[in-house]
Design an enzyme around this catalytic site. Structure first.
Site, PDB file in Angstrom:
ATOM      1  N   CYS A  19       0.804  -1.222   0.000  1.00  0.00           N
ATOM      2  CA  CYS A  19       0.000   0.000   0.000  1.00  0.00           C
ATOM      3  C   CYS A  19       0.833   1.265   0.000  1.00  0.00           C
ATOM      4  CB  CYS A  19      -0.953  -0.011   1.193  1.00  0.00           C
ATOM      5  SG  CYS A  19      -2.382  -1.095   0.972  1.00  0.00           S
ATOM      6  N   LYS A  22       0.611   3.370  -3.140  1.00  0.00           N
ATOM      7  CA  LYS A  22      -0.541   4.210  -3.463  1.00  0.00           C
ATOM      8  C   LYS A  22      -0.101   5.566  -3.987  1.00  0.00           C
ATOM      9  CE  LYS A  22      -4.506   2.829  -0.639  1.00  0.00           C
ATOM     10  NZ  LYS A  22      -5.466   3.294   0.385  1.00  0.00           N
ATOM     11  N   ASP A  54     -14.976   6.880   2.132  1.00  0.00           N
ATOM     12  CA  ASP A  54     -15.177   5.646   2.878  1.00  0.00           C
ATOM     13  C   ASP A  54     -14.440   4.499   2.213  1.00  0.00           C
ATOM     14  OD1 ASP A  54     -16.341   4.064   4.989  1.00  0.00           O
ATOM     15  OD2 ASP A  54     -18.007   5.483   4.969  1.00  0.00           O
ATOM     16  N   ASP A  95     -11.879  -4.039   2.986  1.00  0.00           N
ATOM     17  CA  ASP A  95     -12.806  -2.933   2.755  1.00  0.00           C
ATOM     18  C   ASP A  95     -14.260  -3.349   2.985  1.00  0.00           C
ATOM     19  OD1 ASP A  95     -10.793  -1.155   2.162  1.00  0.00           O
ATOM     20  OD2 ASP A  95     -10.928  -1.448  -0.003  1.00  0.00           O
ATOM     21  N   GLY A 142     -11.165 -12.609 -13.828  1.00  0.00           N
ATOM     22  CA  GLY A 142     -10.353 -11.411 -13.671  1.00  0.00           C
ATOM     23  C   GLY A 142      -9.848 -10.885 -14.995  1.00  0.00           C
ATOM     24  N   THR A 144      -6.010  -9.467 -17.039  1.00  0.00           N
ATOM     25  CA  THR A 144      -4.556  -9.349 -17.009  1.00  0.00           C
ATOM     26  C   THR A 144      -4.077  -8.331 -18.040  1.00  0.00           C
ATOM     27  OG1 THR A 144      -4.280 -11.145 -18.613  1.00  0.00           O
ATOM     28  CG2 THR A 144      -4.240 -11.746 -16.280  1.00  0.00           C
ATOM     29  N   ASP A 230     -10.767   0.723   7.894  1.00  0.00           N
ATOM     30  CA  ASP A 230      -9.528  -0.054   8.025  1.00  0.00           C
ATOM     31  C   ASP A 230      -8.334   0.872   7.794  1.00  0.00           C
ATOM     32  OD1 ASP A 230      -9.871   0.212   5.270  1.00  0.00           O
ATOM     33  OD2 ASP A 230      -9.238  -1.820   4.816  1.00  0.00           O
TER      34      ASP A 230
END
Length: 359
Positions: A19, A22, A54, A95, A142, A144, A230
């Protein structure tokens, strides 16, 4: 952690880890300032949009059923592919838990380099799949793309009763603040990436980052709380600010009560601070007050970007003891009371940190 893959160190393939990768909050704010953003406040089914920063969006699709939607992905924070996949999925699932919901489905987001063996990517995907399965959700597929820097994460859809949504905007004066995981993952990951510490010193951090916030969320829902978020890439201060701003209150946090991972303070003293920590401090410090003699080490700590951190919960004081007992019974990592919620007068900061006992 699965058997180590000795062919590659995933953390050497990116400039930032987890993270901490970010986009900085200050830079993000500048981008958003140029956009004509209008929430559909006229839509009666929109329960939570982007207005309060949020953890996820919530949209009601039936009187007793609302969807929670979120997405999160990042660069490797550990070398082991399976563990990286598990941490990335745990982080994204968090989340949904922060909103008081239950994960339902997930879609993989994969940015893969063609320079690695397919087994490496299979392990990443397996780690993510196993965590989604542990959460009781289903991976549907998903997408790619080719990327020189590996990135992985998931988009998660969850569900919650519309009347039981937890948000970051419900904190009330008189509440008690509880944190359910220790902090310091950004510092530890930076130290590992720079060969200052070895894998043995990563164990506590890996355990924390790969532990679902499911038990903590269920405890909060059972006892009844006012607000929840979180703690991830914007650090304790960034996510505390979002709670305080959305609730229009002041959060008073005792630095002596913060659960901190072993060795983190010593690493900070050696200037082992991730770039994301500096970005967070540059952006959020204007809303923070350090009361009394607070060390530069502790100041750096509260801006440290967390990966898959714990829940920050604002609970009525009369329920705080019951919540701590419930969290302990459910074997969350290191849940403890770290502060309180106070009224915010005009001109007050949103967060006040102090060391030791309250006056």
């Amino acid at each position: 952690m699965k058997e180590e893959n000795n062919k590659v160190r995933l953390t050497t393939m990116s400039t930032k880890a987890g993270c901490a990768a970010k986009f900085g909050p200050g830079n993000l704010a500048k981008v958003m300032a140029h956009m004509n953003l209008q929430e559909r406040k006229d839509d009666p089914n929109l329960i939570v949009g982007f207005g309060t920063c949020d953890d996820a969006g919530v949209y009601k699709i039936a009187p007793d059923y609302a969807l929670i939607q979120t997405v999160d992905f990042f660069t490797p924070i550990v070398d082991d592919p399976y563990t990286f996949g598990a941490i990335a999925a745990t982080n994204a699932l968090s989340d949904v838990y922060a909103m008081g919901g239950t994960p339902l489905t997930a879609l993989n987001i994969c940015c893969f380099s063609t320079g690695l063996e397919p087994e490496v990517y299979a392990e990443i995907l397996q780690g993510g799949l196993d965590k989604v399965t542990e959460a009781g959700a289903v991976v549907l597929g998903g997408h790619t793309v080719t990327d020189n820097e590996i990135k992985f994460g998931v988009s998660v859809t969850g569900y919650v009763h519309p009347d039981k949504v937890l948000t970051n905007g419900g904190a009330r004066p008189g509440d008690v603040l509880i944190l359910t995981k220790p902090i310091g993952t950004g510092v530890i990951s930076t130290a590992f990436k720079n060969n200052i510490i070895g894998e043995a010193e990563m164990t506590e951090s890996i355990t924390s980052m790969s532990t679902l916030n499911k038990a903590a969320s269920e405890a909060a829902q059972k006892i009844g709380v006012n607000a929840c978020t979180d703690v991830t890439g914007f650090g304790l201060s960034g996510h505390s600010y979002e709670v305080a701003a959305a609730s229009n209150v002041n959060l008073r946090i005792n630095l002596s009560e913060l659960p901190v991972m072993t060795g983190v303070l010593e690493l900070i003293e050696k200037d082992c601070i991730p770039g994301g920590g500096y970005n967070n401090r540059n952006h959020y410090e204007k809303w923070v007050e350090f009361e009394g003699d607070v060390s530069e080490t502790k100041k750096a700590l509260v801006f440290d970007p967390q990966t898959s951190g714990g829940l920050l919960i604002s609970v009525p004081k009369e329920k705080a003891e019951a919540l701590v007992e419930e969290l302990t019974k459910r074997k969350t990592l290191r849940s403890q009371i770290i502060g309180e919620v106070l009224p915010k007068a005009e001109g007050d900061k949103y967060i006040t940190y102090y060391e030791g006992k309250a006056e």
